[in-house]
Design an enzyme around this catalytic site. Structure first.
Site, PDB file in Angstrom:
ATOM      1  N   TYR A 118      -4.860   3.018  39.769  1.00 24.64           N
ATOM      2  CA  TYR A 118      -4.093   3.823  40.738  1.00 24.64           C
ATOM      3  C   TYR A 118      -2.898   4.498  40.055  1.00 24.64           C
ATOM      4  O   TYR A 118      -1.758   4.025  40.163  1.00 24.64           O
ATOM      5  CB  TYR A 118      -3.601   2.923  41.873  1.00 24.64           C
ATOM      6  CG  TYR A 118      -4.698   2.150  42.586  1.00 24.64           C
ATOM      7  CD1 TYR A 118      -5.753   2.803  43.228  1.00 24.64           C
ATOM      8  CD2 TYR A 118      -4.665   0.754  42.639  1.00 24.64           C
ATOM      9  CE1 TYR A 118      -6.752   2.086  43.880  1.00 24.64           C
ATOM     10  CE2 TYR A 118      -5.665   0.031  43.298  1.00 24.64           C
ATOM     11  CZ  TYR A 118      -6.697   0.711  43.913  1.00 24.64           C
ATOM     12  OH  TYR A 118      -7.677  -0.005  44.563  1.00 24.64           O
ATOM     13  N   ASP A 128       2.096   1.331  49.612  1.00 25.42           N
ATOM     14  CA  ASP A 128       2.395   0.496  48.442  1.00 25.42           C
ATOM     15  C   ASP A 128       3.884   0.559  48.128  1.00 25.42           C
ATOM     16  O   ASP A 128       4.522  -0.464  47.875  1.00 25.42           O
ATOM     17  CB  ASP A 128       1.629   0.976  47.201  1.00 25.42           C
ATOM     18  CG  ASP A 128       0.126   0.798  47.324  1.00 25.42           C
ATOM     19  OD1 ASP A 128      -0.465   1.410  48.222  1.00 25.42           O
ATOM     20  OD2 ASP A 128      -0.469   0.059  46.510  1.00 25.42           O
ATOM     21  N   TYR A 171      -8.058   9.702  38.665  1.00 26.68           N
ATOM     22  CA  TYR A 171      -8.289   9.171  40.019  1.00 26.68           C
ATOM     23  C   TYR A 171      -8.897  10.286  40.864  1.00 26.68           C
ATOM     24  O   TYR A 171      -8.506  11.447  40.747  1.00 26.68           O
ATOM     25  CB  TYR A 171      -6.976   8.684  40.658  1.00 26.68           C
ATOM     26  CG  TYR A 171      -7.204   8.105  42.031  1.00 26.68           C
ATOM     27  CD1 TYR A 171      -7.608   6.780  42.191  1.00 26.68           C
ATOM     28  CD2 TYR A 171      -7.061   8.896  43.177  1.00 26.68           C
ATOM     29  CE1 TYR A 171      -7.871   6.261  43.451  1.00 26.68           C
ATOM     30  CE2 TYR A 171      -7.319   8.382  44.435  1.00 26.68           C
ATOM     31  CZ  TYR A 171      -7.719   7.065  44.566  1.00 26.68           C
ATOM     32  OH  TYR A 171      -7.975   6.548  45.812  1.00 26.68           O
ATOM     33  N   ASP A 197      -9.749   0.344  53.385  1.00 27.38           N
ATOM     34  CA  ASP A 197     -10.717   1.431  53.323  1.00 27.38           C
ATOM     35  C   ASP A 197     -12.113   1.111  53.854  1.00 27.38           C
ATOM     36  O   ASP A 197     -12.649   1.832  54.672  1.00 27.38           O
ATOM     37  CB  ASP A 197     -10.821   1.934  51.880  1.00 27.38           C
ATOM     38  CG  ASP A 197      -9.445   2.128  51.262  1.00 27.38           C
ATOM     39  OD1 ASP A 197      -8.469   2.224  52.020  1.00 27.38           O
ATOM     40  OD2 ASP A 197      -9.355   2.177  50.031  1.00 27.38           O
ATOM     41  N   TYR A 235     -13.864  -6.302  48.393  1.00 29.71           N
ATOM     42  CA  TYR A 235     -12.792  -5.407  48.843  1.00 29.71           C
ATOM     43  C   TYR A 235     -12.224  -5.798  50.214  1.00 29.71           C
ATOM     44  O   TYR A 235     -11.698  -6.895  50.353  1.00 29.71           O
ATOM     45  CB  TYR A 235     -13.357  -3.980  48.809  1.00 29.71           C
ATOM     46  CG  TYR A 235     -12.358  -2.930  48.397  1.00 29.71           C
ATOM     47  CD1 TYR A 235     -11.468  -3.148  47.366  1.00 29.71           C
ATOM     48  CD2 TYR A 235     -12.308  -1.704  49.035  1.00 29.71           C
ATOM     49  CE1 TYR A 235     -10.549  -2.171  46.988  1.00 29.71           C
ATOM     50  CE2 TYR A 235     -11.401  -0.715  48.660  1.00 29.71           C
ATOM     51  CZ  TYR A 235     -10.526  -0.962  47.640  1.00 29.71           C
ATOM     52  OH  TYR A 235      -9.630   0.004  47.274  1.00 29.71           O
ATOM     53  N   GLU A 284      -5.423  -7.806  42.504  1.00 22.98           N
ATOM     54  CA  GLU A 284      -5.421  -6.971  43.705  1.00 22.98           C
ATOM     55  C   GLU A 284      -5.806  -7.820  44.925  1.00 22.98           C
ATOM     56  O   GLU A 284      -5.196  -7.726  45.975  1.00 22.98           O
ATOM     57  CB  GLU A 284      -6.399  -5.817  43.494  1.00 22.98           C
ATOM     58  CG  GLU A 284      -6.244  -4.681  44.475  1.00 22.98           C
ATOM     59  CD  GLU A 284      -7.172  -3.509  44.130  1.00 22.98           C
ATOM     60  OE1 GLU A 284      -7.963  -3.613  43.163  1.00 22.98           O
ATOM     61  OE2 GLU A 284      -7.128  -2.491  44.850  1.00 22.98           O
TER      62      GLU A 284
HETATM   63  C1  9WN Z   1      -7.406   4.712  48.461  1.00 18.52           C
HETATM   64  C2  9WN Z   1      -3.348   1.788  46.242  1.00 18.52           C
HETATM   65  C3  9WN Z   1      -4.374   1.801  47.371  1.00 18.52           C
HETATM   66  C4  9WN Z   1      -3.918   0.959  48.577  1.00 18.52           C
HETATM   67  C5  9WN Z   1      -5.045   0.771  49.586  1.00 18.52           C
HETATM   68  C6  9WN Z   1      -6.273   0.204  48.859  1.00 18.52           C
HETATM   69  C7  9WN Z   1      -6.672   1.136  47.733  1.00 18.52           C
HETATM   70  C8  9WN Z   1      -7.345   3.522  47.515  1.00 18.52           C
HETATM   71  C9  9WN Z   1      -8.664   3.369  46.761  1.00 18.52           C
HETATM   72  O1  9WN Z   1      -5.598   1.295  46.827  1.00 18.52           O
HETATM   73  O2  9WN Z   1      -7.061   2.371  48.315  1.00 18.52           O
HETATM   74  O3  9WN Z   1      -6.139   4.891  49.058  1.00 18.52           O
HETATM   75  O4  9WN Z   1      -8.937   4.202  45.892  1.00 18.52           O
HETATM   76  O5  9WN Z   1      -9.416   2.429  47.043  1.00 18.52           O
HETATM   77  O6  9WN Z   1      -7.320   0.020  49.746  1.00 18.52           O
HETATM   78  O7  9WN Z   1      -4.614  -0.092  50.599  1.00 18.52           O
HETATM   79  O8  9WN Z   1      -2.853   1.584  49.198  1.00 18.52           O
HETATM   80  O9  9WN Z   1      -3.007   0.471  45.910  1.00 18.52           O
END
Ligand code: 9WN
Length: 440
Positions: free
Chosen positions: A31, A38, A84, A171, A352, A396
């Protein structure tokens, strides 16, 4: 060194490594941008060790607020756009008049920000007041909540609707399965999956789910994210709305602190607490999502339906408490709170949002349990949460019973919220860390 000191050092190291000067990445590989909810969770932890950085975390997020008040799900770092997907090149937010100069998504995430801002202020009121933190943030937070009330109350009941599963932050929660089945999985945009370089494909949403996610995102983007057009996915989520109500309570406190009338916020809290009632499922004994397009409740027990326990004066609190302590969630004494009903046939302990335990959700449940007098269970979970975070390098999410780690590691909100639990009065009483933690 005792365990608390070790955990604190390790958690700070994660947060320092993921800090990029203005905000904290959720994880540097998986991410690589700023995520909305977050940042609020991260700042809740940072306030104990570096309140200045906690304030910066929220200020930088709100610098990307749209002119219509929305706070975007992701603020992109264009230098990492290939790392990403979907990225800035997909959203092209610079084509939308209401969007800010920095590239962002058009979607949002749960509104936990005003709550975080108020807690950050209380952690260091002097510096916060000197820097006019509350005065600067209050109008922005109010605009954010007004956006939800004016543009997202698509069901007309005083609750916000989400237009995409990503907006829930959970998600691939089973709550979205039936609604997603109506969504085509054939977007025009190629479905790129850089995420699979950082996490096992069995621990991420499936290819079919991604097809639907992209299709929905494309639909929303092509409508200029206007919230007036038809949406193929429209859901009222209990956790999203409970966090909004909790944040609205905080906004009332912030208003009072800066000499503004808190009543509009207090009135909204009352309306929302009542409206959340509409999401109560009598059979399951907790809150569920409403499919606004179908006009029906989605009768599935997920962690989202327990989160309203963070609201004081919740009329259904006693039965939700009974449900979370019961066989669907905590009766088998998992180490942390499963994200989905462990009795469901499609429960999966390592997939997940379809079963594993997440640190942010367990943290919210801990606060709810404390609010409603289940302190012993809250402290059992808090102890496990601190231990598992540290033992496994801040994962995570984890298997609820074995605690085995999944997803990415060095995950920022895991570190931040473990840090927050170190700083609670409960913990101070029981662990007696050698050097007292900063007051908050
Ligand atoms: C899409 C960043 C984010 C969290 C979400 C989590 C995951 C993203 C993904 O990561 O989501 O936003 O690509 O899966 O589900 O809660 O904010 O940590």
């Amino acid at each position: 060194m005792n365990g608390a000191d070790d955990l604190m050092r390790a958690a700070r190291k994660v947060l320092d490594t993921n800090w990029v000067g203005t905000h904290t990445l959720p994880a540097t590989g998986l991410y690589p941008h700023q995520w909305s909810w977050d940042s609020a969770f991260i700042a809740m932890g940072l306030r104990h060790v570096d309140p200045t950085r906690a304030r910066q975390e929220l200020e930088s997020l709100f610098a990307a607020q749209w002119a219509d008040g929305r706070v975007p799900q992701i603020v992109y770092d264009v230098t990492r756009d290939d790392d990403y997907s979907p990225g800035a090149a997909f959203w092209q937010s610079n084509q939308i008049p209401a969007a800010p100069d920095v590239p962002t998504t058009g979607l949002v995430q749960p509104p936990n920000h005003a709550w975080a801002v108020w807690e950050i202020h209380k952690a260091d009121p002097e510096a916060s007041t000197t820097s006019k933190f509350l005065r600067r943030l209050y109008p922005k937070l109010r605009a954010w909540h007004d956006y939800l009330a004016e543009r997202r109350d698509r069901g007309g009941r005083g609750l916000a609707s989400i237009v995409h599963p990503w907006e829930s932050g959970m998600d691939n929660s089973p709550l979205w399965d039936a609604a997603l089945r109506r969504v085509p999985d054939t977007p025009r945009h190629p479905i790129l999956r850089p995420d699979l370089q950082h996490a096992d494909s069995t621990e991420r949403p499936s290819a079919k789910e991604y097809g639907r996610y992209f299709w929905l995102a494309e639909q929303y983007r092509d409508q200029q994210c206007d919230d007036a057009s038809d949406s193929s996915f429209l859901m009222e989520d209990p956790a999203f709305n409970a966090l909004w109500a909790r944040s609205e309570m905080a906004l009332a406190e912030i208003a009072t602190a800066i000499g503004t009338d808190p009543r509009p916020h207090q009135d909204r809290v009352a309306v929302m607490t009542q409206a959340v009632e509409d999401l109560y499922d009598e059979h399951l004994g907790l809150f569920v999502a409403r499919d606004v397009l179908e006009g029906s409740l989605v009768s599935k027990a997920t962690i989202s339906g327990v989160v309203p326990l963070i609201l004081p004066d919740l009329p259904r609190a006693a039965s939700v408490l009974q449900t979370v302590m019961g066989p669907r969630f905590l009766q088998s004494e998992p180490l942390m709170v499963p994200s989905y009903d462990v009795l469901a046939k499609d429960f999966e302990p390592s997939q997940y949002w379809r079963g594993p335990a997440w640190f942010n959700m367990t943290w919210l449940v801990i606060l709810g349990l404390r609010t409603y007098g289940a302190g012993a269970e809250a402290e059992r979970l808090a102890g496990n949460m601190r231990h598992l975070a540290h033992q496994h390098g801040f994962p995570e999410y984890v298997d609820p019973w074995t605690g085995s780690p999944h997803g990415t590691r060095d995950f920022s909100w895991t570190a931040a919220l473990a840090l927050d639990l170190l700083s609670t009065p409960y913990h101070r009483a029981s662990m007696r860390p050698k050097s007292p933690l900063p007051a908050h």
